[in-house]
Write an enzyme that holds these catalytic residues in place. Structure first.
Site, short mmCIF file in Angstrom:
data_model
loop_
_atom_site.label_atom_id
_atom_site.label_comp_id
_atom_site.label_asym_id
_atom_site.label_seq_id
_atom_site.Cartn_x
_atom_site.Cartn_y
_atom_site.Cartn_z
N GLN A 30 -10.45 -40.76 -44.09
CA GLN A 30 -10.53 -42.21 -44.24
C GLN A 30 -11.27 -42.60 -45.50
O GLN A 30 -12.27 -41.99 -45.88
CB GLN A 30 -11.22 -42.83 -43.02
CG GLN A 30 -11.17 -44.35 -42.98
CD GLN A 30 -11.74 -44.89 -41.69
OE1 GLN A 30 -12.11 -44.13 -40.80
NE2 GLN A 30 -11.82 -46.21 -41.58
N CYS B 248 -9.09 -46.64 -39.21
CA CYS B 248 -9.24 -45.36 -38.52
C CYS B 248 -8.20 -45.23 -37.41
O CYS B 248 -7.76 -44.12 -37.08
CB CYS B 248 -10.64 -45.21 -37.96
SG CYS B 248 -11.15 -46.51 -36.82
N HIS C 15 -14.82 -46.67 -32.85
CA HIS C 15 -14.10 -45.86 -33.83
C HIS C 15 -12.99 -45.09 -33.11
O HIS C 15 -13.18 -44.65 -31.96
CB HIS C 15 -15.10 -44.90 -34.48
CG HIS C 15 -14.54 -44.08 -35.60
ND1 HIS C 15 -14.00 -44.65 -36.74
CD2 HIS C 15 -14.45 -42.74 -35.77
CE1 HIS C 15 -13.61 -43.68 -37.56
NE2 HIS C 15 -13.88 -42.51 -36.99
N ASN D 53 -12.24 -36.74 -35.83
CA ASN D 53 -12.72 -37.97 -36.45
C ASN D 53 -11.93 -38.17 -37.75
O ASN D 53 -11.97 -37.31 -38.64
CB ASN D 53 -14.21 -37.85 -36.75
CG ASN D 53 -14.80 -39.13 -37.32
OD1 ASN D 53 -14.08 -39.99 -37.82
ND2 ASN D 53 -16.11 -39.25 -37.26
N TRP E 291 -12.57 -39.67 -40.29
CA TRP E 291 -13.39 -39.62 -41.50
C TRP E 291 -13.33 -38.24 -42.16
O TRP E 291 -13.64 -38.11 -43.34
CB TRP E 291 -14.85 -39.94 -41.17
CG TRP E 291 -15.09 -41.38 -40.82
CD1 TRP E 291 -14.24 -42.43 -40.99
CD2 TRP E 291 -16.29 -41.92 -40.25
NE1 TRP E 291 -14.82 -43.59 -40.56
CE2 TRP E 291 -16.09 -43.32 -40.11
CE3 TRP E 291 -17.51 -41.38 -39.86
CZ2 TRP E 291 -17.06 -44.17 -39.58
CZ3 TRP E 291 -18.48 -42.23 -39.34
CH2 TRP E 291 -18.26 -43.61 -39.20
#
Length: 728
Positions: A104, A110, A267, A294, A296
């Site tokens: 991300q 997300c 998230h 995740n 990210w």
């Protein structure tokens, strides 16, 4: 933004014809913005220059409208660059597309990236969305394309490869491999589909999952999850279903904040695997694990079964290899199923076919798809709390034909999922549009009404309770729920919570066995009773007055030495539209029970067009008498729906009033009537009411005249079409 009647309904007819031609399928997707990838690649190849996409140019409008818009300081230093300007050796996909290719950037999407990560677990699905025959070498001209499911159709979205950068780094989604660009380009295509990058801020993972697959999503709150949730999750992943989860944050300001255990609230995560293992010291005990990612690409769970936790020491090498365990800060981690349930609050599963998750057999469900629209003043009736208008919402007849093969708990019935999705709200954000609060209710149709496709009237809903309904009305793009009902006929009523909210939607019904669902569309037809001629003895006092006034007005203007005088001499007295207006308004003024300013000249012209049988653009006495009888009949209908004598009727009542006048129409036509004849307060005055019925009768009469074979279809030349519509 509301559509004009001509624009919306012409577009809808075009879409329906495209579907009949096979457009919108996976093998023949619609061309977004009319752009043909193959043709454009060949054209720009001949030019010898790189493709520039004017429909999504590298400017502020493509970035956004708020935080990324003109007034934002964030966009000043953003430079749009092609991959060859960023990397010496750009690649579309490096070593196969994987979930580690999605990291991300500075955009709150997300939810989208979690769905992309899930997509990489199924190569067949991935390459359906990301056509693999693309590169920065062979046939490269700076053009790429991606395919998405959008409201019942597959669409092919073409983009150029100019991507937002800051200091030569990608601003938004990027890959862990600096020279890999498929995920960044996919994000750009999805942004183009919705109007801008900023339109992608905030959402549910299932929204993107459905747009990648055309599947249907189901939600489970952890505190209400079924006992066999682990089994459901494992079977779903085995079938290729996409899965995401999240941790709710009760305080909005704490969205995307880390907990002490390394998890992030508010998230979206991807669920990428569900497995069992046996520790060496407790071989008789199975440990259930869940693998998550995740988007990210970093920030991981630090509790039991995290990358470097002591639990891994107790596993054999074979077990570790089976679980693909590795210690790396890549955003992916394992945790026990029990910790998963304790820490996460919601799980979302996108079923691809969709499959039945509750039993061991994989079922191929049948799917029915219906497009609809809520129109303010006509079919935007709100929820059951508004009984005066609820019945006007679009209605869909559902026929459950067969029971499930393996009913659970010895229960009989038909399992089905209803999914109500509102359309275009993300794209309309720049215009201030927000998601409506939507839901639906299901009613059982009485046996005596089976097969009757008539729109269920207000009285039915006043005395009938819903057989099933969604748990709650909610402001999500889609509301879904699973039901089990006995075979039979039902009516589904989708609605917004509040009335008068206008928008488009798609209603899908998935069932384990055969079903049919279709919008209740009344058969389009009209009654044309010919009033019996009245003898002189039966003529009312009002009729005598009309005859006198007609003769007076027709005679007054016919005494001039011209063609009209010749007709008058031959006892063919006729009146013009202006004279008709004088006659009608003189009598309307005497009716205290109808508050009206009288008929407009345009209405009177339409009346003459309806009754003018000899093409003179005037009415003779016989034609006028016939018209007057119709007006008196319609006047009584208007009075019935205007009990307070306010001079207008509510536009929602037009459906009943038009039906009482002898016209049976479908929902699209009622929508048009509302948009054409209702005022800003959604009321229809007497003049507009009569004008509407005059136009309906004239068009029905014209159609029947052209329908020589009586098969409900006609063929008109451009001249005939214009002659018909211009004079009607």
């Amino acid at each position: 933004m509301p559509y004009t009647p001509s624009g919306f309904f012409c577009d809808r007819l075009i879409r329906e014809r495209e579907r009949r031609d096979g457009e919108g399928t996976l093998n023949k997707p619609l061309r977004f913005n009319g752009q043909d990838f193959g043709a454009l690649r060949r054209e720009w190849g001949r030019r010898g220059t790189l493709f520039d996409d004017d429909s999504f140019p590298p400017n502020v409008e493509s970035l956004g409208f708020g935080d990324l818009g003109h007034k934002s300081g964030k966009v000043k230093n953003i430079v749009w660059k092609r991959p060859k300007e960023i990397s010496e050796n750009p690649q579309f996909i490096v070593g196969g597309a994987s979930r580690t290719d999605i990291c991300q950037g500075d955009l709150g999407d997300c939810w989208l990236l979690a769905a992309i990560a899930c997509l990489t677990l199924n190569e067949k699905l991935l390459y359906r969305v990301v056509p693999p025959e693309q590169s920065f070498t062979q046939d490269y001209v700076g053009i790429f394309h991606f395919q998405f499911w959008r409201y019942g159709d597959w669409v092919d979205v073409v983009i150029d490869d100019r991507i937002p950068t800051f200091n030569n780094q990608l601003v938004f989604t990027k890959s862990a491999e600096r020279n890999e660009f498929w995920s960044a380009l996919l994000e750009k295509a999805y942004a183009k589909l919705h109007g801008s990058y900023e339109a992608l801020k905030g959402g549910n993972t299932t929204e993107a999952m459905e747009d990648f697959t055309g599947g249907v999503s189901e939600f489970y709150e952890m505190k209400e999850a079924p006992k066999d949730l682990y089994k459901i999750m494992k079977k779903a992943l085995e079938r290729g279903s996409l899965m995401g989860c999240s941790i709710d944050s009760l305080v909005p300001a704490r969205f995307e904040t880390r907990t002490s255990m390394g998890l992030v609230k508010g998230h979206a995560y991807s669920v990428t695997a569900v497995e069992e293992c046996r520790p060496l010291q407790h071989r008789e005990t199975k440990v259930r694990l869940v693998r998550l990612r995740n988007p990210w690409g970093q920030v991981e769970w630090n509790g039991p079964w995290s990358d470097n936790s002591k639990e891994w020491v107790g596993l054999s090498k074979a077990e570790k290899e089976k679980l693909q365990h590795q210690s790396a800060e890549d955003g992916e981690f394992w945790m026990s199923f029990e910790d998963f349930k304790k820490n996460y609050t919601k799980i979302e599963i996108c079923n691809l076919t969709p499959d039945a998750l509750e039993d061991d057999k994989i079922h191929k469900w049948t799917v029915s798809v219906n497009e609809g629209r809520w129109v303010r003043g006509c079919s935007a009736g709100g929820c059951r709390n508004y009984p005066e208008t609820f019945w006007t919402n679009p209605q869909y007849r559902l026929r459950l034909l067969e029971e499930d093969d393996d009913p659970e708990d010895n229960e009989v019935g038909c399992t089905f999922v209803v999914a109500l999705m509102q359309k275009n709200k993300r794209k309309e954000r720049r215009m201030g549009s927000n998601l409506f609060t939507i839901g639906f209710a299901i009613y059982e149709v009485p046996k005596e009404m089976h097969g009757n496709k008539q729109h269920m009237a207000k009285d039915f809903f006043l005395v009938s309770s819903s057989k099933a309904r969604c748990k709650s009305y909610i402001n999500l793009r889609e509301v879904t729920q699973r039901f089990r009902l006995n075979p039979g006929e039902y009516v589904i009523v989708p609605s917004t919570y509040e009335p008068h909210q206008e928008g488009e939607f798609i209603l899908r019904v998935f069932s384990e066995k055969r079903n049919t669902s279709e919008e209740i569309e009344n058969r389009i037809e009209a009654d044309h009773p010919v009033p019996a001629p009245t003898s002189a003895g039966e003529e009312s006092q009002e009729d005598k007055q009309f005859r006198t006034v007609f003769q007076e007005i027709a005679g007054e203007v016919s005494t001039k030495p011209n063609q009209r005088w010749l007709k008058y001499a031959q006892h063919e007295m006729e009146i013009t539209a202006n004279e008709l207006r004088n006659v009608l308004n003189r009598f309307i003024a005497n009716h205290e029970d109808i508050s009206s300013e009288g008929f407009s000249l345009e209405s009177c012209r339409s009346m003459i067009a309806l009754m003018d049988m000899d093409g003179t653009s005037r009415l003779n006495l016989q034609e006028f008498c016939h018209l007057w009888k119709k007006i008196k009949k319609w006047q009584e209908i208007f009075k019935h729906y205007n009990p307070d004598q306010s001079g207008s009727i509510n536009s929602y009542e037009m459906r009943n009033a038009v039906n009482d006048a002898g016209f049976r129409l479908n929902n699209q036509l009622y929508d048009i009537i509302t948009m054409r004849y209702a005022d800003v307060s959604m009321n229809v005055d007497f003049d507009s009411f009569i004008s509407c019925l005059v136009r309906l009768e004239a068009m029905f009469r014209a159609f029947q005249a052209f329908d020589q074979h009586g098969d409900g279809t006609i063929r008109l030349s451009v001249l005939e079409w214009l002659q018909l519509t211009m004079y009607a």
